[in-house]
Design an enzyme around this catalytic site. Structure first.
Site, PDB file in Angstrom:
ATOM      1  N   ARG A   1      38.183  33.258  44.489  1.00  0.00           N
ATOM      2  CA  ARG A   1      38.287  34.484  43.679  1.00  0.00           C
ATOM      3  C   ARG A   1      38.122  34.164  42.193  1.00  0.00           C
ATOM      4  O   ARG A   1      37.508  34.924  41.453  1.00  0.00           O
ATOM      5  CB  ARG A   1      39.634  35.169  43.939  1.00  0.00           C
ATOM      6  CG  ARG A   1      39.657  35.883  45.291  1.00  0.00           C
ATOM      7  CD  ARG A   1      41.065  36.045  45.812  1.00  0.00           C
ATOM      8  NE  ARG A   1      41.861  37.005  45.068  1.00  0.00           N
ATOM      9  CZ  ARG A   1      43.192  37.003  45.053  1.00  0.00           C
ATOM     10  NH1 ARG A   1      43.876  36.085  45.725  1.00  0.00           N
ATOM     11  NH2 ARG A   1      43.835  37.917  44.373  1.00  0.00           N
TER      12      ARG A   1
ATOM     13  N   ARG B   1      50.636  38.582  50.840  1.00  0.00           N
ATOM     14  CA  ARG B   1      49.268  39.051  50.622  1.00  0.00           C
ATOM     15  C   ARG B   1      48.269  37.984  51.110  1.00  0.00           C
ATOM     16  O   ARG B   1      48.301  36.842  50.653  1.00  0.00           O
ATOM     17  CB  ARG B   1      49.073  39.387  49.132  1.00  0.00           C
ATOM     18  CG  ARG B   1      47.714  39.945  48.851  1.00  0.00           C
ATOM     19  CD  ARG B   1      47.617  40.530  47.470  1.00  0.00           C
ATOM     20  NE  ARG B   1      46.261  40.389  46.995  1.00  0.00           N
ATOM     21  CZ  ARG B   1      45.797  40.901  45.889  1.00  0.00           C
ATOM     22  NH1 ARG B   1      46.585  41.618  45.123  1.00  0.00           N
ATOM     23  NH2 ARG B   1      44.553  40.715  45.531  1.00  0.00           N
TER      24      ARG B   1
ATOM     25  N   ARG C   1      33.988  45.335  38.419  1.00  0.00           N
ATOM     26  CA  ARG C   1      34.019  43.875  38.509  1.00  0.00           C
ATOM     27  C   ARG C   1      32.625  43.287  38.332  1.00  0.00           C
ATOM     28  O   ARG C   1      32.480  42.053  38.389  1.00  0.00           O
ATOM     29  CB  ARG C   1      34.567  43.452  39.865  1.00  0.00           C
ATOM     30  CG  ARG C   1      36.084  43.223  39.880  1.00  0.00           C
ATOM     31  CD  ARG C   1      36.478  42.910  41.299  1.00  0.00           C
ATOM     32  NE  ARG C   1      37.656  42.091  41.419  1.00  0.00           N
ATOM     33  CZ  ARG C   1      38.879  42.563  41.655  1.00  0.00           C
ATOM     34  NH1 ARG C   1      39.101  43.854  41.721  1.00  0.00           N
ATOM     35  NH2 ARG C   1      39.895  41.734  41.803  1.00  0.00           N
TER      36      ARG C   1
ATOM     37  N   ARG D   1      53.046  35.045  44.378  1.00  0.00           N
ATOM     38  CA  ARG D   1      52.910  36.391  44.967  1.00  0.00           C
ATOM     39  C   ARG D   1      52.634  36.294  46.474  1.00  0.00           C
ATOM     40  O   ARG D   1      53.177  37.056  47.267  1.00  0.00           O
ATOM     41  CB  ARG D   1      51.786  37.160  44.254  1.00  0.00           C
ATOM     42  CG  ARG D   1      51.598  38.582  44.766  1.00  0.00           C
ATOM     43  CD  ARG D   1      50.601  39.348  43.923  1.00  0.00           C
ATOM     44  NE  ARG D   1      49.259  38.770  43.995  1.00  0.00           N
ATOM     45  CZ  ARG D   1      48.238  39.157  43.231  1.00  0.00           C
ATOM     46  NH1 ARG D   1      48.412  40.108  42.334  1.00  0.00           N
ATOM     47  NH2 ARG D   1      47.052  38.604  43.360  1.00  0.00           N
TER      48      ARG D   1
HETATM   49  P1  AMP Z   1      42.501  43.095  43.636  1.00  0.00           P
HETATM   50  O1  AMP Z   1      43.678  43.716  44.321  1.00  0.00           O
HETATM   51  O2  AMP Z   1      42.000  43.926  42.491  1.00  0.00           O
HETATM   52  O3  AMP Z   1      42.781  41.663  43.230  1.00  0.00           O
HETATM   53  O4  AMP Z   1      41.306  43.049  44.704  1.00  0.00           O
HETATM   54  C1  AMP Z   1      41.405  42.312  45.918  1.00  0.00           C
HETATM   55  C2  AMP Z   1      40.042  42.077  46.505  1.00  0.00           C
HETATM   56  O5  AMP Z   1      39.420  43.333  46.793  1.00  0.00           O
HETATM   57  C3  AMP Z   1      39.054  41.355  45.600  1.00  0.00           C
HETATM   58  O6  AMP Z   1      39.193  39.938  45.666  1.00  0.00           O
HETATM   59  C4  AMP Z   1      37.708  41.824  46.175  1.00  0.00           C
HETATM   60  O7  AMP Z   1      37.398  41.143  47.369  1.00  0.00           O
HETATM   61  C5  AMP Z   1      38.008  43.279  46.541  1.00  0.00           C
HETATM   62  N1  AMP Z   1      37.710  44.196  45.412  1.00  0.00           N
HETATM   63  C6  AMP Z   1      38.611  44.939  44.693  1.00  0.00           C
HETATM   64  N2  AMP Z   1      38.000  45.646  43.741  1.00  0.00           N
HETATM   65  C7  AMP Z   1      36.685  45.345  43.835  1.00  0.00           C
HETATM   66  C8  AMP Z   1      35.524  45.727  43.100  1.00  0.00           C
HETATM   67  N3  AMP Z   1      35.606  46.566  42.046  1.00  0.00           N
HETATM   68  N4  AMP Z   1      34.327  45.218  43.482  1.00  0.00           N
HETATM   69  C9  AMP Z   1      34.217  44.377  44.535  1.00  0.00           C
HETATM   70  N5  AMP Z   1      35.264  43.954  45.263  1.00  0.00           N
HETATM   71  C10 AMP Z   1      36.497  44.424  44.918  1.00  0.00           C
END
Ligand code: AMP
Length: 190
Positions: free
Chosen positions: A146, A135, A90, A129
């Site tokens: 986000r 969630r 990310r 969702r």
């Molecule tokens: P996601 O399920 O991929 O939408 O991730 C949910 C949350 O987890 C994100 O909004 C971040 O806070 C954290 N997160 C997930 N992957 C990463 C990453 N590669 N780097 C930093 N934070 C992450």
């Protein structure tokens, strides 16, 4: 090995399309968001730290995230056909580290699938969702944070991968199966 990054804004369908890619190509799934949510559910120290970032819509610091990814890669089966990275990298430092970690395992990234979805649709999908799954970070304030974090810190990766010639742009609007058909076509053209 077929190692793919599934790239896109929150709500772009990375989780849904990952499942279909795994079914078709037999890849191992690494979703950093899922790893973190499990730590939160289990009430671990890492989970507590992760929750303090996730609940605000912020990214977990790179050092911590890279350690987590390193652990996940260690637990890969030796005969793995490859990995789908869902939600990682990310940031640019995470992308650079991923390249190093894959090189250490004598492999490399095969391509980056970029799911492109208009902003209003992203917001609508995440609100839906949130209602359906409960969630915690799918509430409007966190969603807007986000998206801001995505534009500021994650979107620059698109250019990084375009420069390397590995970015495959996919229209992420429409029904799940036709989006998957576009993804499969892009993968097989590689
Ligand atoms: P996601 O399920 O991929 O939408 O991730 C949910 C949350 O987890 C994100 O909004 C971040 O806070 C954290 N997160 C997930 N992957 C990463 C990453 N590669 N780097 C930093 N934070 C992450």
């Amino acid at each position: 090995m077929l190692n793919l990054v599934l790239f896109g804004a929150p709500g772009s369908g990375k989780g849904t399309q990952s499942e279909k890619i795994i079914d078709r190509y037999g890849l191992h799934h690494i979703s950093t968001g899922e790893v973190l949510r499990k730590q939160i559910k289990d009430g671990t120290e890492l989970g507590k730290i992760a929750d303090s970032y996730i609940s605000k819509g912020h990214l977990i610091p790179d050092d911590l995230m890279i350690d987590i990814l390193r652990q996940e890669l260690k637990s890969l089966p030796k005969d793995s056909k490859g990995v789908i990275f869902d939600g990682f990298p990310r940031t640019i430092p995470q992308a650079i580290e991923l390249e190093k970690l894959l090189a250490e395992q004598a492999t490399e990234l095969s391509g980056v699938i970029g799911l492109e979805v208009p902003e209003e649709e992203l917001v609508a999908r995440m609100i839906k969702r949130g209602k359906e799954t409960g969630r915690a970070d799918d509430n409007i304030d966190t969603i807007l944070n986000r998206l801001k974090v995505y534009h500021d810190q994650t979107e620059p990766l698109k250019e990084h991968y375009q420069d390397k010639g590995s970015y495959m742009q996919i229209d992420g609007l429409g029904d799940v199966d036709s989006i998957f058909a576009s993804i499969a076509k892009a993968i097989e053209a590689k």
